[in-house]
Write a protein that holds these residues in place. Structure first.
Motif, PDB file in Angstrom:
ATOM      1  N   LYS A   1       0.839  -1.176  -0.134  1.00 27.53           N
ATOM      2  CA  LYS A   1       0.137   0.090  -0.045  1.00 27.53           C
ATOM      3  C   LYS A   1       0.726   1.108   0.283  1.00 27.53           C
ATOM      4  CE  LYS A   1      -4.047  -1.096   1.783  1.00 27.53           C
ATOM      5  NZ  LYS A   1      -5.635  -0.447   2.881  1.00 27.53           N
ATOM      6  N   MET A   2       0.769   2.310  -0.619  1.00 30.36           N
ATOM      7  CA  MET A   2       0.618   3.372  -0.658  1.00 30.36           C
ATOM      8  C   MET A   2       0.921   4.098   0.389  1.00 30.36           C
ATOM      9  SD  MET A   2       1.130   4.807  -4.816  1.00 30.36           S
ATOM     10  CE  MET A   2      -0.377   3.999  -4.905  1.00 30.36           C
ATOM     11  N   ALA A   3       1.424   5.345   0.625  1.00 32.24           N
ATOM     12  CA  ALA A   3       1.565   6.058   2.447  1.00 32.24           C
ATOM     13  C   ALA A   3       0.460   6.797   2.335  1.00 32.24           C
ATOM     14  CB  ALA A   3       3.036   6.682   2.038  1.00 32.24           C
ATOM     15  N   GLY A   4       0.010   6.651   3.533  1.00 25.22           N
ATOM     16  CA  GLY A   4      -1.549   7.399   3.173  1.00 25.22           C
ATOM     17  C   GLY A   4      -1.603   8.703   3.828  1.00 25.22           C
ATOM     18  N   SER A   5      -2.489   9.754   4.004  1.00 20.55           N
ATOM     19  CA  SER A   5      -2.562  11.031   3.582  1.00 20.55           C
ATOM     20  C   SER A   5      -1.021  11.999   4.687  1.00 20.55           C
ATOM     21  CB  SER A   5      -3.760  11.948   4.028  1.00 20.55           C
ATOM     22  OG  SER A   5      -4.596  11.273   5.673  1.00 20.55           O
ATOM     23  N   ILE A  10       6.746  10.464  -1.370  1.00 22.08           N
ATOM     24  CA  ILE A  10       8.105  10.169  -2.346  1.00 22.08           C
ATOM     25  C   ILE A  10       8.671   9.568  -2.930  1.00 22.08           C
ATOM     26  CG2 ILE A  10      10.104  11.084  -1.504  1.00 22.08           C
ATOM     27  CD1 ILE A  10      10.139  12.480   0.284  1.00 22.08           C
ATOM     28  N   GLY A  11       8.715   8.909  -4.488  1.00 21.79           N
ATOM     29  CA  GLY A  11       8.976   8.168  -5.183  1.00 21.79           C
ATOM     30  C   GLY A  11      10.228   8.479  -6.174  1.00 21.79           C
ATOM     31  N   SER A  12      10.587   7.890  -7.057  1.00 24.24           N
ATOM     32  CA  SER A  12      12.311   8.037  -7.464  1.00 24.24           C
ATOM     33  C   SER A  12      11.672   6.999  -8.808  1.00 24.24           C
ATOM     34  CB  SER A  12      13.234   7.919  -6.991  1.00 24.24           C
ATOM     35  OG  SER A  12      14.342   7.865  -7.745  1.00 24.24           O
ATOM     36  N   ALA A  13      12.336   7.736 -10.236  1.00 26.34           N
ATOM     37  CA  ALA A  13      12.667   6.718 -11.142  1.00 26.34           C
ATOM     38  C   ALA A  13      13.763   7.867 -12.454  1.00 26.34           C
ATOM     39  CB  ALA A  13      10.901   7.565 -12.380  1.00 26.34           C
ATOM     40  N   TYR A  14      13.671   6.688 -13.251  1.00 26.18           N
ATOM     41  CA  TYR A  14      15.005   7.030 -14.257  1.00 26.18           C
ATOM     42  C   TYR A  14      14.841   7.498 -14.987  1.00 26.18           C
ATOM     43  CZ  TYR A  14      18.881   5.740 -10.371  1.00 26.18           C
ATOM     44  OH  TYR A  14      19.651   5.970  -9.168  1.00 26.18           O
ATOM     45  N   LEU A  15      14.895   8.367 -15.976  1.00 25.40           N
ATOM     46  CA  LEU A  15      14.499   8.816 -17.576  1.00 25.40           C
ATOM     47  C   LEU A  15      16.317   8.172 -17.856  1.00 25.40           C
ATOM     48  CD1 LEU A  15      12.493  10.017 -18.945  1.00 25.40           C
ATOM     49  CD2 LEU A  15      13.208  12.470 -18.487  1.00 25.40           C
ATOM     50  N   PHE A  16      15.789   7.793 -19.070  1.00 27.38           N
ATOM     51  CA  PHE A  16      16.920   7.396 -20.223  1.00 27.38           C
ATOM     52  C   PHE A  16      16.774   7.762 -21.710  1.00 27.38           C
ATOM     53  CE2 PHE A  16      16.814   3.955 -17.048  1.00 27.38           C
ATOM     54  CZ  PHE A  16      18.634   3.401 -17.109  1.00 27.38           C
ATOM     55  N   LEU A  17      16.949   8.966 -22.184  1.00 21.56           N
ATOM     56  CA  LEU A  17      17.134   9.589 -22.814  1.00 21.56           C
ATOM     57  C   LEU A  17      18.644   9.647 -24.295  1.00 21.56           C
ATOM     58  CD1 LEU A  17      16.386  13.083 -21.460  1.00 21.56           C
ATOM     59  CD2 LEU A  17      14.586  11.738 -22.225  1.00 21.56           C
ATOM     60  N   ALA A 118      12.017   2.365 -13.217  1.00 22.27           N
ATOM     61  CA  ALA A 118      11.803   2.462 -11.465  1.00 22.27           C
ATOM     62  C   ALA A 118      13.094   1.197 -10.750  1.00 22.27           C
ATOM     63  CB  ALA A 118      10.708   3.120 -10.921  1.00 22.27           C
ATOM     64  N   GLY A 119      13.609   1.361 -10.428  1.00 21.16           N
ATOM     65  CA  GLY A 119      14.532  -0.203  -9.515  1.00 21.16           C
ATOM     66  C   GLY A 119      14.593  -0.697 -11.631  1.00 21.16           C
ATOM     67  N   SER A 120      14.115  -1.835 -10.802  1.00 17.23           N
ATOM     68  CA  SER A 120      14.334  -3.276 -11.934  1.00 17.23           C
ATOM     69  C   SER A 120      13.252  -3.381 -13.046  1.00 17.23           C
ATOM     70  CB  SER A 120      14.664  -4.609 -11.934  1.00 17.23           C
ATOM     71  OG  SER A 120      13.893  -4.763 -10.563  1.00 17.23           O
ATOM     72  N   GLU A 121      12.616  -2.671 -12.139  1.00 16.11           N
ATOM     73  CA  GLU A 121      10.766  -2.203 -13.706  1.00 16.11           C
ATOM     74  C   GLU A 121      10.894  -1.341 -14.233  1.00 16.11           C
ATOM     75  OE1 GLU A 121       8.351  -4.368 -12.567  1.00 16.11           O
ATOM     76  OE2 GLU A 121       8.707  -5.451 -11.092  1.00 16.11           O
ATOM     77  N   HIS A 122      11.066  -1.555 -15.724  1.00 18.92           N
ATOM     78  CA  HIS A 122      10.773  -0.838 -16.704  1.00 18.92           C
ATOM     79  C   HIS A 122       9.357  -0.168 -17.436  1.00 18.92           C
ATOM     80  CE1 HIS A 122      14.868  -1.882 -19.194  1.00 18.92           C
ATOM     81  NE2 HIS A 122      14.834  -3.288 -18.338  1.00 18.92           N
ATOM     82  N   LEU A 134       2.816   3.886 -10.502  1.00 23.05           N
ATOM     83  CA  LEU A 134       2.817   5.000  -9.308  1.00 23.05           C
ATOM     84  C   LEU A 134       3.390   3.973  -8.352  1.00 23.05           C
ATOM     85  CD1 LEU A 134      -0.665   6.921  -9.761  1.00 23.05           C
ATOM     86  CD2 LEU A 134       2.022   8.315  -9.582  1.00 23.05           C
ATOM     87  N   GLU A 135       2.901   2.903  -7.777  1.00 25.18           N
ATOM     88  CA  GLU A 135       3.623   1.969  -6.605  1.00 25.18           C
ATOM     89  C   GLU A 135       5.100   1.305  -7.507  1.00 25.18           C
ATOM     90  OE1 GLU A 135       0.692  -0.953  -7.135  1.00 25.18           O
ATOM     91  OE2 GLU A 135      -0.818  -0.285  -6.107  1.00 25.18           O
ATOM     92  N   CYS A 136       5.784   1.356  -8.060  1.00 23.68           N
ATOM     93  CA  CYS A 136       7.081   0.947  -8.561  1.00 23.68           C
ATOM     94  C   CYS A 136       7.449   2.697  -8.381  1.00 23.68           C
ATOM     95  CB  CYS A 136       6.840   0.648  -9.842  1.00 23.68           C
ATOM     96  SG  CYS A 136       6.191  -1.333 -10.671  1.00 23.68           S
ATOM     97  N   ILE A 137       7.263   3.498  -8.796  1.00 25.41           N
ATOM     98  CA  ILE A 137       7.539   4.643  -8.621  1.00 25.41           C
ATOM     99  C   ILE A 137       8.606   5.122  -6.998  1.00 25.41           C
ATOM    100  CG2 ILE A 137       7.752   6.864  -8.664  1.00 25.41           C
ATOM    101  CD1 ILE A 137       6.731   6.749 -11.300  1.00 25.41           C
ATOM    102  N   TYR A 138       6.801   4.326  -6.475  1.00 19.58           N
ATOM    103  CA  TYR A 138       6.886   5.218  -4.594  1.00 19.58           C
ATOM    104  C   TYR A 138       7.436   4.568  -4.155  1.00 19.58           C
ATOM    105  CZ  TYR A 138       4.800   5.080   0.033  1.00 19.58           C
ATOM    106  OH  TYR A 138       4.901   5.131   1.199  1.00 19.58           O
ATOM    107  N   ARG A 139       7.842   3.101  -4.561  1.00 16.14           N
ATOM    108  CA  ARG A 139       8.433   1.983  -3.724  1.00 16.14           C
ATOM    109  C   ARG A 139      10.203   2.355  -3.965  1.00 16.14           C
ATOM    110  NH1 ARG A 139       5.352  -1.948  -6.574  1.00 16.14           N
ATOM    111  NH2 ARG A 139       6.919  -2.941  -7.608  1.00 16.14           N
ATOM    112  N   GLU A 140      11.044   2.760  -4.877  1.00 12.18           N
ATOM    113  CA  GLU A 140      12.368   3.079  -5.076  1.00 12.18           C
ATOM    114  C   GLU A 140      12.994   4.690  -4.709  1.00 12.18           C
ATOM    115  OE1 GLU A 140      14.599   1.405  -6.697  1.00 12.18           O
ATOM    116  OE2 GLU A 140      12.889  -0.204  -5.984  1.00 12.18           O
TER     117      GLU A 140
END
Length: 307
Positions: A1-5, A10-17, A118-122, A134-140
């Protein structure tokens, strides 16, 4: 579950260009002290376009990994992350970035390919399932604070924006004080502080930057003990703190021990910059009984088994 109110989202992702035009190499442009502010400006404005705010997403670091430019993103609000994902999925981010790069670099066109992880998730494979993304980004969770250089670029951009609003023009000279990019392997030039000596086995050595040759030898010879060395380094390296090392082990499991060790040390080098010295690595090796590997890195050419 994602964080409550009650908890911040806060989450993180990598953007490859990557440019699909062979004559446009984004990492090379970003490594140029003259072009870097323009590339950063295009990134910042495109991200603002797709989130609806200049503060909708935070850039923590820009990695140059030829031929790709990799941007580590931090999201502090779920709504901003959702807007970003929608813009990315619909191609709006790609169009905005192409347009801003074209204007900032004074080029006719800058065709781009993009990938989001986000992590190992494409995430490109699951864009239709927005909640899962959103869950994948939130986990990272972000594993670093914003780089000093990103802060400098932000200040430069603010200065240019203010200058433009007053004079309706942007002078290139305003960016002159900006320092050049801290590369994964800092050069031996004047940007480094004076060498500091350290003692190993009764001998004195210069405390230099970790070189690509050191990096490759470490990855080849450290074997299964790379995680123990990483845990020694994490005491003074925020980027390697839990769960970073376990995440690296999972992400590069298929590639094997060499790649896992290589990526761990790469994260140390990229996050610590000039502070990623050979003395710190040697200390971590000593703590884990890898004396012969330390000797190898210092050119003592021990024939003992370092594994």
């Amino acid at each position: 579950k994602m964080a409550g109110s009650s908890s911040p989202w806060i989450g993180s992702a990598y953007l490859f260009l990557q440019s699909t035009c062979k004559t446009i190499v984004l990492p090379s442009l970003y490594e140029s002290s003259q072009k870097k502010p323009s590339v950063f400006r295009a990134l910042k404005l495109a991200l603002a376009d797709c989130t609806g705010s200049m503060n909708g997403v935070d850039m923590l670091k820009v990695h140059c990994s030829h031929p790709q430019l990799i941007v580590q993103l931090k999201f502090c609000k779920r709504e901003n992350c959702r807007r970003f994902l929608q813009s990315y999925r619909e191609g709006a981010l790609q169009k905005a970035l192409q347009s801003h790069l074209q204007l900032s670099l004074a080029m006719t066109t800058v065709p781009l390919e993009m990938e989001l992880k986000a992590g190992s998730e494409h995430l490109d494979n699951m864009l239709k399932d927005e909640d899962r993304c959103l869950e994948c980004i939130y986990r990272e969770k972000p594993d670093r604070l914003r780089d000093e250089e990103i802060t400098e670029l932000e200040e430069c951009l603010k200065s240019l924006t203010l200058h433009q609003s007053i004079n309706n023009s942007v002078a290139v000279k305003d960016c002159a004080p900006l320092k050049s990019l801290s590369l994964p392997y800092p050069s031996q030039g004047s940007s480094l502080p004076p060498p500091v000596s350290f003692i190993f086995q009764g001998q004195q050595f210069d405390n230099r930057a970790i070189t690509p040759d050191d990096h490759q030898k470490f990855a080849k010879l450290v074997s299964k003990k790379w995680k123990q060395v990483g845990r020694s380094l994490q005491k003074s390296c925020r980027a390697l703190r839990d769960p970073a090392i376990d995440n690296l082990a999972l992400e590069y499991d298929r590639e094997g021990l060499y790649e896992q060790a290589y990526q761990m040390l790469l994260r140390f080098i990229q996050s610590e910059g000039k502070k990623a010295t050979i003395a710190r690595l040697i200390t971590a090796l000593e703590e884990n009984g890898l004396i012969s590997l330390a000797e190898e890195l210092l050119g003592l050419h021990s024939n003992e088994d370092c594994s």
